[in-house]
Design a protein around this motif. Structure first.
Motif, PDB file in Angstrom:
ATOM      1  N   THR A   1     -53.212  57.353 104.377  1.00  0.00           N
ATOM      2  CA  THR A   1     -52.620  56.684 103.215  1.00  0.00           C
ATOM      3  C   THR A   1     -52.964  55.207 103.271  1.00  0.00           C
ATOM      4  OG1 THR A   1     -50.790  58.268 103.280  1.00  0.00           O
ATOM      5  CG2 THR A   1     -50.505  56.318 101.923  1.00  0.00           C
ATOM      6  N   LYS A   2     -53.586  54.709 102.195  1.00  0.00           N
ATOM      7  CA  LYS A   2     -54.078  53.335 102.183  1.00  0.00           C
ATOM      8  C   LYS A   2     -53.595  52.606 100.936  1.00  0.00           C
ATOM      9  CE  LYS A   2     -56.738  54.248 105.799  1.00  0.00           C
ATOM     10  NZ  LYS A   2     -56.564  53.619 107.121  1.00  0.00           N
ATOM     11  N   VAL A   3     -53.557  51.269 101.069  1.00  0.00           N
ATOM     12  CA  VAL A   3     -53.279  50.380  99.940  1.00  0.00           C
ATOM     13  C   VAL A   3     -54.432  49.396  99.869  1.00  0.00           C
ATOM     14  CG1 VAL A   3     -51.711  48.660  98.959  1.00  0.00           C
ATOM     15  CG2 VAL A   3     -50.791  50.631 100.196  1.00  0.00           C
ATOM     16  N   CYS A   4     -55.045  49.255  98.692  1.00  0.00           N
ATOM     17  CA  CYS A   4     -56.221  48.399  98.561  1.00  0.00           C
ATOM     18  C   CYS A   4     -55.823  46.936  98.554  1.00  0.00           C
ATOM     19  CB  CYS A   4     -57.022  48.768  97.308  1.00  0.00           C
ATOM     20  SG  CYS A   4     -56.156  48.406  95.776  1.00  0.00           S
ATOM     21  N   SER A   5     -56.830  46.079  98.767  1.00  0.00           N
ATOM     22  CA  SER A   5     -56.595  44.635  98.861  1.00  0.00           C
ATOM     23  C   SER A   5     -56.302  43.988  97.521  1.00  0.00           C
ATOM     24  CB  SER A   5     -57.824  43.957  99.493  1.00  0.00           C
ATOM     25  OG  SER A   5     -58.978  44.206  98.707  1.00  0.00           O
ATOM     26  N   VAL A   6     -56.471  44.745  96.430  1.00  0.00           N
ATOM     27  CA  VAL A   6     -56.188  44.186  95.105  1.00  0.00           C
ATOM     28  C   VAL A   6     -54.715  43.810  94.972  1.00  0.00           C
ATOM     29  CG1 VAL A   6     -56.255  44.681  92.625  1.00  0.00           C
ATOM     30  CG2 VAL A   6     -58.090  45.489  94.118  1.00  0.00           C
ATOM     31  N   HIS A   7     -53.843  44.500  95.715  1.00  0.00           N
ATOM     32  CA  HIS A   7     -52.399  44.310  95.570  1.00  0.00           C
ATOM     33  C   HIS A   7     -51.842  43.244  96.522  1.00  0.00           C
ATOM     34  CE1 HIS A   7     -52.561  47.920  93.123  1.00  0.00           C
ATOM     35  NE2 HIS A   7     -53.173  48.560  94.130  1.00  0.00           N
ATOM     36  N   PHE A   8     -52.705  42.506  97.192  1.00  0.00           N
ATOM     37  CA  PHE A   8     -52.272  41.456  98.104  1.00  0.00           C
ATOM     38  C   PHE A   8     -52.758  40.103  97.594  1.00  0.00           C
ATOM     39  CE2 PHE A   8     -52.375  45.293 100.634  1.00  0.00           C
ATOM     40  CZ  PHE A   8     -51.179  45.225 101.345  1.00  0.00           C
ATOM     41  N   ARG A   9     -52.040  39.074  97.924  1.00  0.00           N
ATOM     42  CA  ARG A   9     -52.444  37.722  97.579  1.00  0.00           C
ATOM     43  C   ARG A   9     -53.571  37.247  98.498  1.00  0.00           C
ATOM     44  NH1 ARG A   9     -46.887  34.697  98.243  1.00  0.00           N
ATOM     45  NH2 ARG A   9     -47.187  35.802 100.241  1.00  0.00           N
ATOM     46  N   ALA A  10     -54.219  36.175  98.127  1.00  0.00           N
ATOM     47  CA  ALA A  10     -55.336  35.660  98.927  1.00  0.00           C
ATOM     48  C   ALA A  10     -54.866  35.112 100.264  1.00  0.00           C
ATOM     49  CB  ALA A  10     -56.070  34.578  98.133  1.00  0.00           C
ATOM     50  N   ASP A  11     -53.686  34.510 100.271  1.00  0.00           N
ATOM     51  CA  ASP A  11     -53.201  33.944 101.530  1.00  0.00           C
ATOM     52  C   ASP A  11     -52.550  34.981 102.420  1.00  0.00           C
ATOM     53  OD1 ASP A  11     -51.111  34.382  99.844  1.00  0.00           O
ATOM     54  OD2 ASP A  11     -50.123  32.441 100.179  1.00  0.00           O
ATOM     55  N   ASP A  12     -52.531  36.272 102.002  1.00  0.00           N
ATOM     56  CA  ASP A  12     -51.995  37.326 102.864  1.00  0.00           C
ATOM     57  C   ASP A  12     -52.999  37.765 103.929  1.00  0.00           C
ATOM     58  OD1 ASP A  12     -49.618  37.329 101.506  1.00  0.00           O
ATOM     59  OD2 ASP A  12     -50.110  39.044 100.212  1.00  0.00           O
ATOM     60  N   PHE A  13     -54.275  37.332 103.782  1.00  0.00           N
ATOM     61  CA  PHE A  13     -55.302  37.771 104.719  1.00  0.00           C
ATOM     62  C   PHE A  13     -55.552  36.669 105.751  1.00  0.00           C
ATOM     63  CE2 PHE A  13     -56.051  40.039 100.785  1.00  0.00           C
ATOM     64  CZ  PHE A  13     -56.202  41.347 101.215  1.00  0.00           C
ATOM     65  N   MET A  14     -55.945  37.082 106.931  1.00  0.00           N
ATOM     66  CA  MET A  14     -56.257  36.153 108.018  1.00  0.00           C
ATOM     67  C   MET A  14     -57.644  35.561 107.802  1.00  0.00           C
ATOM     68  SD  MET A  14     -54.787  38.361 111.232  1.00  0.00           S
ATOM     69  CE  MET A  14     -55.184  37.055 112.367  1.00  0.00           C
ATOM     70  N   GLU A  15     -57.812  34.301 108.171  1.00  0.00           N
ATOM     71  CA  GLU A  15     -59.096  33.613 108.023  1.00  0.00           C
ATOM     72  C   GLU A  15     -59.848  33.611 109.361  1.00  0.00           C
ATOM     73  OE1 GLU A  15     -58.312  29.723 106.623  1.00  0.00           O
ATOM     74  OE2 GLU A  15     -57.480  30.369 104.681  1.00  0.00           O
ATOM     75  N   GLY A  16     -61.172  33.532 109.250  1.00  0.00           N
ATOM     76  CA  GLY A  16     -61.997  33.448 110.455  1.00  0.00           C
ATOM     77  C   GLY A  16     -62.283  34.763 111.107  1.00  0.00           C
TER      78      GLY A  16
END
Length: 351
Positions: free
Chosen positions: A63-78
């Motif tokens: 079961t997956k949720v795509c990245s479309v439903h997350f904000r840009a700052d919800d992801f880790m950088e680097g």
């Protein structure tokens, strides 16, 4: 056909798709979209399920949720792979137009606050505004006349309540079929109890009242010990018993009159029959010999030792259905069934 075949070979073989309702994003045709599994933490996982609006949803490893439903700052950088920060959850959906909703204001924040008064305005006007808004001025002091009026009104209400209580008590006495209802009428006392007046009845009550606390109350066939609770006052129980003897009313009728159960009426009657039998039976009803001789009529001057004159009488009654009772009440003298009675008369002072 060869171009289509080559285009299909370039497609990603992955079959991952998003589990959010109304979302058609799939990994087969979207290489720029990443898919993320549900968190292992139970509380955060439940929050994910609530956010995507899926009731009774069973989460598996696929079961997956795509990245479309997350904000840009919800992801880790680097990082080479797109990884979510710890504790984030999906917030962008089709039903909110992929925009994060502003936080809901509290009740205190939603309440309209009064405007800040102008420093140049009059202070009295501001105070009048506040009093009109709140409906009460806690700094004001009531006038003395108003306090006196309130106290006077309070005293009048108290007197009215006291009068209503007295009227209620009187109405209860009037509607209740008890001795106090007929205390002011000697004719009613004579009709219901066969006592001449209310004072005569009270004199008899004062003689037997000391012994009522030792009364053994009956409960059907079982006799209870003294001190049980009464459905009626003791004097009203005596009044009920006298009404039963005087008028011969049915027990159900007495129950309606005295507002008690028919079984209670039966128990009261049985109790007072036994009580008066033992109390009055222990009283000597015969006059002393000296008093009898002192009041003998002149006709008995030759019979100075006469104490009592006996006479037997018979009263005709209905023939019982039982043969045993017929043999006991049948009178050979009257040739009928009768009740026998033995009367004893003693001489008394002539008026």
């Amino acid at each position: 056909m060869e171009k289509v075949f080559r285009y299909q070979k370039l497609m990603r073989p992955s079959s991952q798709h998003c589990c959010v309702p109304l979302c058609v994003v799939s990994a087969r045709y979207n290489s720029a979209v990443s898919f993320h599994s549900f968190p292992v933490e139970e509380g955060l996982r439940k929050k994910w399920i609530v956010q995507i609006r899926r009731d009774d949803f069973q989460v598996t490893k696929n079961t997956k949720v795509c990245s479309v439903h997350f904000r840009a700052d919800d992801f880790m950088e680097g990082t080479r792979l797109r990884c979510l920060r710890k504790g984030v959850f999906p917030t962008l959906f089709e039903w909110n137009h992929f925009q994060e909703q502003p936080p809901r204001l509290s009740v205190w924040e939603r309440r309209e606050r009064p405007l800040t008064p102008d420093p140049d305005s009059d202070v009295d006007e501001v105070m009048d505004f506040d009093v009109e808004r709140t409906g009460h001025d806690y700094c004001s002091v009531p006038e003395a006349a108003a306090v006196d009026m309130v106290l006077h009104e309070n005293s009048e209400l108290k007197s009215q309540v006291e009068d209503l209580r007295k009227q209620l008590a009187q109405s209860k006495i009037i509607h209740r079929f008890g001795l106090q209802r007929f205390a002011g009428s000697d004719d009613d006392i004579r009709f219901y109890t066969r006592f001449a007046t209310y004072n005569h009845l009270m004199a008899f009550w004062k003689l037997i009242e000391p012994a009522t606390h030792r009364m053994i109350r009956s409960n059907s066939k079982v006799f209870k010990e003294p001190g049980n609770t009464r459905a009626l006052p003791a004097v009203d129980e005596l009044f009920m018993f006298l009404v039963y003897l005087s008028l011969g009313l049915k027990q159900k009728d007495l129950g309606h009159r005295f507002q008690v159960h028919q079984t209670t009426v039966s128990r009261i009657i049985t109790t007072w029959v036994n009580f008066l039998y033992f109390v009055l039976g222990s009283v000597c009803i015969w006059m002393p010999k000296e008093q009898v001789r002192a009041h003998l009529p002149e006709e008995f001057h030759k019979f100075r030792d006469t104490q009592v004159i006996l006479d037997c009488t018979e009263i005709r009654c209905q023939t019982p259905s039982s043969l045993l009772l017929q043999s006991e009440v049948f009178s050979n003298y009257k040739s009928h069934c009768t009740f026998k009675a033995l009367n004893g008369m003693a001489p008394h002072e002539r008026q």
